[in-house]
Each structure stands twice: as C-alpha cells, then as structure tokens.
Design a protein around this motif. Structure first.
Motif, PDB file in Angstrom:
ATOM      1  N   SER A  63       0.816  -1.215   0.000  1.00  0.00           N
ATOM      2  CA  SER A  63       0.000   0.000   0.000  1.00  0.00           C
ATOM      3  C   SER A  63       0.851   1.267   0.000  1.00  0.00           C
ATOM      4  O   SER A  63       0.315   2.375  -0.131  1.00  0.00           O
ATOM      5  CB  SER A  63      -0.955   0.008   1.206  1.00  0.00           C
ATOM      6  OG  SER A  63      -0.270  -0.229   2.418  1.00  0.00           O
ATOM      7  N   LEU A  64       2.180   1.123   0.118  1.00  0.00           N
ATOM      8  CA  LEU A  64       3.068   2.277  -0.020  1.00  0.00           C
ATOM      9  C   LEU A  64       3.258   2.674  -1.484  1.00  0.00           C
ATOM     10  O   LEU A  64       3.744   3.767  -1.770  1.00  0.00           O
ATOM     11  CB  LEU A  64       4.445   1.986   0.597  1.00  0.00           C
ATOM     12  CG  LEU A  64       4.505   1.968   2.124  1.00  0.00           C
ATOM     13  CD1 LEU A  64       5.904   1.593   2.590  1.00  0.00           C
ATOM     14  CD2 LEU A  64       4.114   3.318   2.707  1.00  0.00           C
ATOM     15  N   LEU A  65       2.883   1.798  -2.409  1.00  0.00           N
ATOM     16  CA  LEU A  65       2.982   2.139  -3.825  1.00  0.00           C
ATOM     17  C   LEU A  65       1.925   3.167  -4.194  1.00  0.00           C
ATOM     18  O   LEU A  65       0.821   3.176  -3.652  1.00  0.00           O
ATOM     19  CB  LEU A  65       2.787   0.897  -4.697  1.00  0.00           C
ATOM     20  CG  LEU A  65       3.825  -0.223  -4.614  1.00  0.00           C
ATOM     21  CD1 LEU A  65       3.520  -1.288  -5.659  1.00  0.00           C
ATOM     22  CD2 LEU A  65       5.245   0.304  -4.786  1.00  0.00           C
ATOM     23  N   ASP A  66       2.268   4.034  -5.142  1.00  0.00           N
ATOM     24  CA  ASP A  66       1.271   4.924  -5.719  1.00  0.00           C
ATOM     25  C   ASP A  66       0.323   4.094  -6.573  1.00  0.00           C
ATOM     26  O   ASP A  66       0.709   3.073  -7.145  1.00  0.00           O
ATOM     27  CB  ASP A  66       1.950   5.985  -6.589  1.00  0.00           C
ATOM     28  CG  ASP A  66       2.894   6.875  -5.795  1.00  0.00           C
ATOM     29  OD1 ASP A  66       2.641   7.080  -4.587  1.00  0.00           O
ATOM     30  OD2 ASP A  66       3.891   7.346  -6.382  1.00  0.00           O
ATOM     31  N   THR A  67      -0.906   4.558  -6.692  1.00  0.00           N
ATOM     32  CA  THR A  67      -1.878   3.828  -7.497  1.00  0.00           C
ATOM     33  C   THR A  67      -1.398   3.684  -8.941  1.00  0.00           C
ATOM     34  O   THR A  67      -1.604   2.642  -9.576  1.00  0.00           O
ATOM     35  CB  THR A  67      -3.239   4.547  -7.474  1.00  0.00           C
ATOM     36  OG1 THR A  67      -3.658   4.709  -6.116  1.00  0.00           O
ATOM     37  CG2 THR A  67      -4.287   3.753  -8.227  1.00  0.00           C
ATOM     38  N   GLU A  68      -0.721   4.700  -9.458  1.00  0.00           N
ATOM     39  CA  GLU A  68      -0.218   4.634 -10.834  1.00  0.00           C
ATOM     40  C   GLU A  68       0.798   3.502 -10.987  1.00  0.00           C
ATOM     41  O   GLU A  68       0.863   2.852 -12.037  1.00  0.00           O
ATOM     42  CB  GLU A  68       0.429   5.967 -11.228  1.00  0.00           C
ATOM     43  CG  GLU A  68      -0.539   7.145 -11.344  1.00  0.00           C
ATOM     44  CD  GLU A  68      -0.984   7.687  -9.981  1.00  0.00           C
ATOM     45  OE1 GLU A  68      -0.348   7.348  -8.946  1.00  0.00           O
ATOM     46  OE2 GLU A  68      -1.988   8.428  -9.950  1.00  0.00           O
ATOM     47  N   GLU A  69       1.600   3.249  -9.953  1.00  0.00           N
ATOM     48  CA  GLU A  69       2.589   2.160 -10.015  1.00  0.00           C
ATOM     49  C   GLU A  69       1.893   0.797 -10.008  1.00  0.00           C
ATOM     50  O   GLU A  69       2.303  -0.128 -10.718  1.00  0.00           O
ATOM     51  CB  GLU A  69       3.558   2.289  -8.839  1.00  0.00           C
ATOM     52  CG  GLU A  69       4.439   3.519  -8.939  1.00  0.00           C
ATOM     53  CD  GLU A  69       5.165   3.866  -7.641  1.00  0.00           C
ATOM     54  OE1 GLU A  69       6.252   4.476  -7.718  1.00  0.00           O
ATOM     55  OE2 GLU A  69       4.641   3.551  -6.555  1.00  0.00           O
ATOM     56  N   LYS A 104     -10.431   4.517  -2.631  1.00  0.00           N
ATOM     57  CA  LYS A 104     -11.144   4.733  -3.885  1.00  0.00           C
ATOM     58  C   LYS A 104     -10.240   4.470  -5.083  1.00  0.00           C
ATOM     59  O   LYS A 104     -10.649   3.835  -6.067  1.00  0.00           O
ATOM     60  CB  LYS A 104     -11.679   6.170  -3.943  1.00  0.00           C
ATOM     61  CG  LYS A 104     -12.839   6.462  -3.021  1.00  0.00           C
ATOM     62  CD  LYS A 104     -13.282   7.916  -3.172  1.00  0.00           C
ATOM     63  CE  LYS A 104     -14.497   8.214  -2.304  1.00  0.00           C
ATOM     64  NZ  LYS A 104     -14.926   9.642  -2.439  1.00  0.00           N
ATOM     65  N   SER A 105      -9.003   4.964  -5.003  1.00  0.00           N
ATOM     66  CA  SER A 105      -8.097   4.821  -6.151  1.00  0.00           C
ATOM     67  C   SER A 105      -7.671   3.374  -6.350  1.00  0.00           C
ATOM     68  O   SER A 105      -7.500   2.924  -7.486  1.00  0.00           O
ATOM     69  CB  SER A 105      -6.865   5.722  -5.971  1.00  0.00           C
ATOM     70  OG  SER A 105      -6.045   5.274  -4.904  1.00  0.00           O
ATOM     71  N   LEU A 106      -7.503   2.619  -5.263  1.00  0.00           N
ATOM     72  CA  LEU A 106      -7.148   1.208  -5.386  1.00  0.00           C
ATOM     73  C   LEU A 106      -8.266   0.432  -6.066  1.00  0.00           C
ATOM     74  O   LEU A 106      -8.025  -0.422  -6.921  1.00  0.00           O
ATOM     75  CB  LEU A 106      -6.855   0.611  -4.008  1.00  0.00           C
ATOM     76  CG  LEU A 106      -5.558   1.064  -3.324  1.00  0.00           C
ATOM     77  CD1 LEU A 106      -5.496   0.527  -1.901  1.00  0.00           C
ATOM     78  CD2 LEU A 106      -4.340   0.608  -4.112  1.00  0.00           C
ATOM     79  N   LYS A 107      -9.497   0.721  -5.685  1.00  0.00           N
ATOM     80  CA  LYS A 107     -10.638   0.044  -6.309  1.00  0.00           C
ATOM     81  C   LYS A 107     -10.714   0.386  -7.787  1.00  0.00           C
ATOM     82  O   LYS A 107     -10.950  -0.486  -8.636  1.00  0.00           O
ATOM     83  CB  LYS A 107     -11.939   0.431  -5.597  1.00  0.00           C
ATOM     84  CG  LYS A 107     -13.125  -0.464  -5.957  1.00  0.00           C
ATOM     85  CD  LYS A 107     -14.287  -0.198  -5.031  1.00  0.00           C
ATOM     86  CE  LYS A 107     -15.371  -1.244  -5.231  1.00  0.00           C
ATOM     87  NZ  LYS A 107     -15.931  -1.214  -6.606  1.00  0.00           N
ATOM     88  N   ALA A 108     -10.510   1.651  -8.112  1.00  0.00           N
ATOM     89  CA  ALA A 108     -10.555   2.068  -9.510  1.00  0.00           C
ATOM     90  C   ALA A 108      -9.429   1.434 -10.330  1.00  0.00           C
ATOM     91  O   ALA A 108      -9.581   1.195 -11.531  1.00  0.00           O
ATOM     92  CB  ALA A 108     -10.476   3.589  -9.597  1.00  0.00           C
TER      93      ALA A 108
END
Length: 376
Positions: A63-69, A104-108
C-alpha cells in the motif's frame, strides 16, 4: 489455474517480529518497479500460458505504492499473460495507508480484495510490535473500505504476545468478526532469528513467549470463529463460506505460481526458484538479464514432501488417492506406516485420507515432519 505474486519490499518501519525482506528507504522505488516490469517480461513463459486467476501484491507493504505504479504492474501482467476476467486481485495494506482517497483509487485501479495488517485493536500491542498505525486507525479502516464498495476484505491479527491478555484477545476477535469482514488470517507470534524481537528476548529486554498462551488463544480463535460462521480452512486462515483466499488456496493445493520481485519464490510442479534477497542486486541483475534467481529441481520425493507440507495445513488434508496417482504405491505405503506412529489425538480420518485434529494443529510442524520422506 495459476497465480502471480508481486513482492513489494518497502515498509515505513520495521515490525519487531518480521523476518520478511524489506527496506525502510523508498529511494530505489522507481528502479525497483521498473525491475518488476522487466522481470514479468523475462518470465512470461514460466507458467506455460496457463490462465492467471489470482494476482497478489505482498510484502513489505504494497500500500506504499502509488496507485499509478500498481496500475503499471497490472497493465504489464495483462499484456503478457492471459488473465481471467474474474481474477482475484489482492493487495496487502496497512491501516494508516488506507485513506478514503487511497481506498477509492485502489478500487478504480482494479484491486478487488484487500488484506489489511491490523494485528491488534489495542495500542499497547501495536506499540510492542512497532506497528506504524494506532488502534483508532485499526478500528475505522474496515468500515471505510466497506463504505467504498470493497466486498472482499481480510484482516490479519497476531496472538500469543506478552502484552496481549486472554480478555483482549477475545475482544480483538469480537471486533474482527463483527466488523463486516469475510476473511481473517490469525498468526501466533513467533520469534524468528535475526529479528528485533529475538534480540530483545536474548538480552532480557522482553519476556520469552509462552506456548501455553498461544495454545489458549488458538483454542479461543477456533471456538469463536465457529460461533460467528467462519470456517477454519487452514491453520492460520478462516473465512465465511465462499470467501476463501483463492490465491493461498491454490498455493496449498500445489497449483503453479510465479513470484516477481526481490526474495519472491516461484513454483511449477517439478521445480521451484527464488529471487535474490537484495533490492540493489535485484535491480542490477534484472536490468542486465543476469542470474537474479536460483532454481531447484524437485525429485518425486521432494514433491511428495511439498504436498504433505501444504495439504496438512488445510481442512481437506491429505488425499490418499492423489498420493497413489502422483507418487506411487511406495510412498503411499510409507505414509501409512508413518501415520501408525503418530498419536491418534493429533490426526483425524477423512473420507479421502486424513487431516490434523485441533490438537494436531497446535503441533503441526511436528506432525508434518513425521510424515516427510527422509532418506536413510
């Protein structure tokens, strides 16, 4: 069926009990992500075009990763592998990382299952383990995830620690089972070599762990899980019907998987391999297409031991017919002889073979080793 495991070797701080490979420095995060993308390309033939039905981000703290990564890695997997449309995609996360925007971003991004490392709902325990979050964050994170549409949630709890009383363990379980989760992983605190916990105990800064407490907590876990409709399908894992971890279940059933990232392990029936346990070396060797992993060919006896080790951890146990078909009459006869030497209260007969009893689960490693093939 096959799975892909991505090891993300970064953490905010070192938990005192942890012996997994990680770094608390994020300075090499981008080149390491590039290395993971490159390794996926290098290893695209490893699973022999099998359909991927599980993807698991573990660590470390993914979960330390950015969603883009995360999206980059998932896009690479979908480009190189045949991924099932209903694939289980799990990400391990710490409560302090799961802000509502992050959820929200992880789900997306395509994550459809979260495994949250709560460990305890009491600050005293969290401080003793050197966790990065606090009890309040632990208590609100599950509801936040449910509110954002995550239907598949698992949390981790740890029992047997010196600061955790029986009463607080009962309350931890009540909080977990009533929170809305459908999966729970519960681990007995163990003292691993070269960890801070091991050093503290050796120097007398912390009291040794008590086996009797761990056994009591395990018994409470089993009884309370049953009361709340959770099935104890593997020694450390419990779930409501229909919510077993597909990724881990495939692992225990001997399905092939590809492990990517530093220290990650892979398995494909007759061989296994493991990556170098060093971030800088991993980045360098993968970029140069060097020898970043070691490989071991598994003899039929090795494969038998592998099957025993995984199957006996589960509720379905060992299947005699499978041993006969895969390993032959010699190893089936050997196993039957070994079973005769194991105390009756440690194992139970099933329709297809045998499994560990509740008492056997408390000494699982001992029973499993008794069933192993050992050359004279």
């Amino acid at each position: 069926m096959a799975g892909i495991y991505i090891h993300v070797p970064f953490c905010k701080q070192a938990c005192h009990y942890c012996d997994f490979h990680f770094s608390t420095s994020l300075k090499n995060k981008k080149p390491l992500i590039d290395g993971i993308l490159k390794e996926l390309e290098l290893r695209k033939a490893y699973l022999h075009s099998k359909k991927i039905d599980t993807i698991y981000f573990g660590g470390g703290t993914p979960s330390l990763l950015d969603t883009e990564e995360i999206q980059q890695i998932l896009a690479q997997i979908n480009t190189l592998f045949k991924v099932a449309t209903d694939a289980e995609i799990t990400l391990e996360a710490n409560p302090d990382d799961l802000t509502i925007p992050k959820i929200k971003s992880l789900k997306a991004a395509g994550i459809n299952r979260l495994s949250i490392g709560i460990q305890s709902f009491y600050d005293e325990d969290l401080s003793d383990m050197n966790r990065a979050h606090n009890a309040n964050e632990a208590k609100v994170v599950v509801q936040n995830c449910l509110n954002q549409g995550f239907e598949h949630l698992s949390i981790d709890l740890i029992y047997g620690g010196t600061t955790l009383s029986d009463e607080n363990w009962i309350q931890n379980l009540k909080t977990a089972f009533n929170s809305g989760i459908n999966h729970l992983s519960a681990y007995s605190l163990t003292v691993e070599p070269k960890t801070a916990l091991s050093s503290f105990i050796a120097k007398g800064k912390k009291a040794p762990l008590e086996d009797e407490k761990s056994i009591r907590h395990f018994e409470l876990l089993k009884s309370m899980a049953k009361e709340h409709g959770f099935e104890h399908y593997e020694i450390s894992n419990l779930a409501k019907p229909g919510h077993y971890s597909t990724h881990n279940t495939n692992y225990w059933k001997g399905e092939p998987y590809l492990g990517v990232g530093p220290s990650a392990h892979s398995f494909v029936g007759n061989s296994r391999q493991w990556n170098v346990r060093n971030n800088a070396q991993y980045i360098k060797l993968v970029s140069e297409k060097g020898d970043y992993f070691k490989q071991e060919q598994l003899s039929p006896y090795d494969q038998y031991n592998e099957y025993i080790m995984t199957a006996l951890r589960t509720t379905w146990g060992v299947d005699f017919n499978r041993i006969q078909e895969r390993f032959g009459a010699e190893l089936l006869s050997y196993l039957e002889e070994q079973i005769q030497q194991i105390s009756n209260n440690l194992i139970e007969e099933t329709a297809i073979g045998f499994k560990l009893s509740t008492a056997g689960m408390n000494v699982a490693d001992t029973v499993i080793s008794e069933c192993f093939w050992v050359e004279n």
